[in-house]
Design a protein around this motif. Structure first.
Motif, PDB file in Angstrom:
ATOM      1  N   ILE A 120      49.290  -9.650  37.174  1.00 47.36           N
ATOM      2  CA  ILE A 120      50.513  -8.843  37.118  1.00 47.36           C
ATOM      3  C   ILE A 120      51.001  -8.712  35.674  1.00 47.36           C
ATOM      4  O   ILE A 120      51.356  -7.632  35.213  1.00 47.36           O
ATOM      5  N   SER A 121      50.972  -9.840  34.953  1.00 49.06           N
ATOM      6  CA  SER A 121      51.408  -9.837  33.554  1.00 49.06           C
ATOM      7  C   SER A 121      50.527  -8.931  32.707  1.00 49.06           C
ATOM      8  O   SER A 121      51.027  -8.157  31.874  1.00 49.06           O
ATOM      9  N   PHE A 133      48.824   0.756  39.700  1.00 47.37           N
ATOM     10  CA  PHE A 133      47.818  -0.309  39.637  1.00 47.37           C
ATOM     11  C   PHE A 133      46.507   0.165  40.264  1.00 47.37           C
ATOM     12  O   PHE A 133      46.452   0.541  41.426  1.00 47.37           O
ATOM     13  N   GLU A 134      45.432   0.140  39.476  1.00 46.05           N
ATOM     14  CA  GLU A 134      44.135   0.640  39.948  1.00 46.05           C
ATOM     15  C   GLU A 134      43.429  -0.412  40.804  1.00 46.05           C
ATOM     16  O   GLU A 134      43.362  -1.589  40.424  1.00 46.05           O
ATOM     17  N   ARG A 139      40.307  -7.593  46.337  1.00 45.05           N
ATOM     18  CA  ARG A 139      41.227  -8.476  45.599  1.00 45.05           C
ATOM     19  C   ARG A 139      42.273  -7.651  44.837  1.00 45.05           C
ATOM     20  O   ARG A 139      43.454  -7.996  44.816  1.00 45.05           O
ATOM     21  N   ASP A 140      41.814  -6.566  44.228  1.00 43.02           N
ATOM     22  CA  ASP A 140      42.747  -5.681  43.511  1.00 43.02           C
ATOM     23  C   ASP A 140      43.822  -5.141  44.457  1.00 43.02           C
ATOM     24  O   ASP A 140      44.996  -5.035  44.084  1.00 43.02           O
ATOM     25  N   GLU A 141      43.409  -4.796  45.656  1.00 40.97           N
ATOM     26  CA  GLU A 141      44.363  -4.267  46.644  1.00 40.97           C
ATOM     27  C   GLU A 141      45.418  -5.305  46.995  1.00 40.97           C
ATOM     28  O   GLU A 141      46.611  -4.987  47.106  1.00 40.97           O
ATOM     29  N   VAL A 142      44.971  -6.558  47.151  1.00 44.06           N
ATOM     30  CA  VAL A 142      45.912  -7.644  47.461  1.00 44.06           C
ATOM     31  C   VAL A 142      46.876  -7.853  46.291  1.00 44.06           C
ATOM     32  O   VAL A 142      48.091  -7.954  46.478  1.00 44.06           O
ATOM     33  N   VAL A 143      46.321  -7.899  45.074  1.00 42.90           N
ATOM     34  CA  VAL A 143      47.162  -8.090  43.887  1.00 42.90           C
ATOM     35  C   VAL A 143      48.169  -6.942  43.763  1.00 42.90           C
ATOM     36  O   VAL A 143      49.346  -7.171  43.439  1.00 42.90           O
TER      37      VAL A 143
END
Length: 260
Positions: A120-121, A133-134, A139-143
């Protein structure tokens, strides 16, 4: 100003501030001087006061985060939080990430709060809001979902994290021409210390703040990056040359600290 170790970077900045005030007659409140630590800011202010033997009332001299905090508190009408917002420290941020994970039924053991917060940072330091957010992997989707919830929790608490101070200020200046004009016309002289340690959001902030006068004085050593772990981007030196083509380049190559 590209300066090697021991060549007098702090001296160059402090003497320039003193010169601009004493010889050019510029009032302190038209000067913005940005450093990376509170200690460096206090040291610079003390040195300039000693050189001029006068008070520097009105000068904006401090870290990126301190300067941005001042701007956000003054311009809160354009923001989703009030002027008395709270700045969450590292522990607070971790707690909010954990709360977001819990709200979304995401397993902390699989998605460790430290790792999610680091992602996130990094996004915030690269000017990426949750909606931008791409996502290439699951994992990217969860983040991305956690990032969205994390920001919602911050706003509902009338709070920001350290990265938000920079990101929201950039967005304010990016989207609001009137506010950008106000600050860029106020700061007739902008001075930046340790320029090689700036990240993308810090660079873009400086570009906006210098937009009216194109009067920016950056000192750094492109071979040395102290804060690379904070997302410092060495390409900012090249960006500077592209965005400020009329800039004069000065090399400070003599080391006064280790003469041997």
């Amino acid at each position: 100003v590209l300066a090697g170790p021991g060549s007098g970077k702090p001296r160059v900045l402090t003497y320039r501030v003193a010169y601009v005030i004493d010889h050019l007659g510029v009032r302190p409140h038209h000067i913005l001087a940005v450093t990376f630590t509170n200690k460096a800011a206090r040291e610079m202010e003390m040195r300039v006061k000693n050189l001029l033997n006068q008070d520097l009332k009105g000068i904006w001299l401090g870290t990126f985060h301190a300067i941005c905090s001042r701007i956000l508190r003054r311009e809160s009408d354009f923001l989703p939080f009030d002027s008395n917002f709270v700045i969450f420290d590292d522990d607070d941020q971790q707690s909010v990430v954990k709360r977001a994970l819990k709200d979304l039924n995401v397993d902390e053991k699989q998605y460790r709060p430290n790792s999610v917060h680091a992602a996130i940072s990094a996004a915030k330091n690269n000017l990426i809001f949750p909606q931008d957010f791409e996502t290439k992997t699951y994992r990217d989707e969860v983040v991305a979902r956690v990032y969205k919830r994390y920001n919602e929790l911050l706003v509902s608490s009338n709070a920001v994290d350290f990265d938000d101070l920079l990101l929201w200020t950039w967005r304010l200046l990016e989207e609001n021409l009137e506010v950008r004009e106000k600050y860029s016309r106020r700061f007739e002289y902008i001075l930046v210390d340790e320029f090689q340690d700036t990240n993308l959001v810090q660079y873009e902030l400086l570009r906006h703040l210098a937009s009216a006068h194109q009067n920016i004085f950056a000192v750094g050593d492109e071979d040395q990056s102290i804060y690379r772990w904070r997302g410092a981007d060495y390409r900012n030196v090249m960006r500077f040359e592209e965005d400020f083509p009329r800039a004069q380049k000065i090399l400070l190559e003599q080391n006064y600290r280790s003469t041997q």
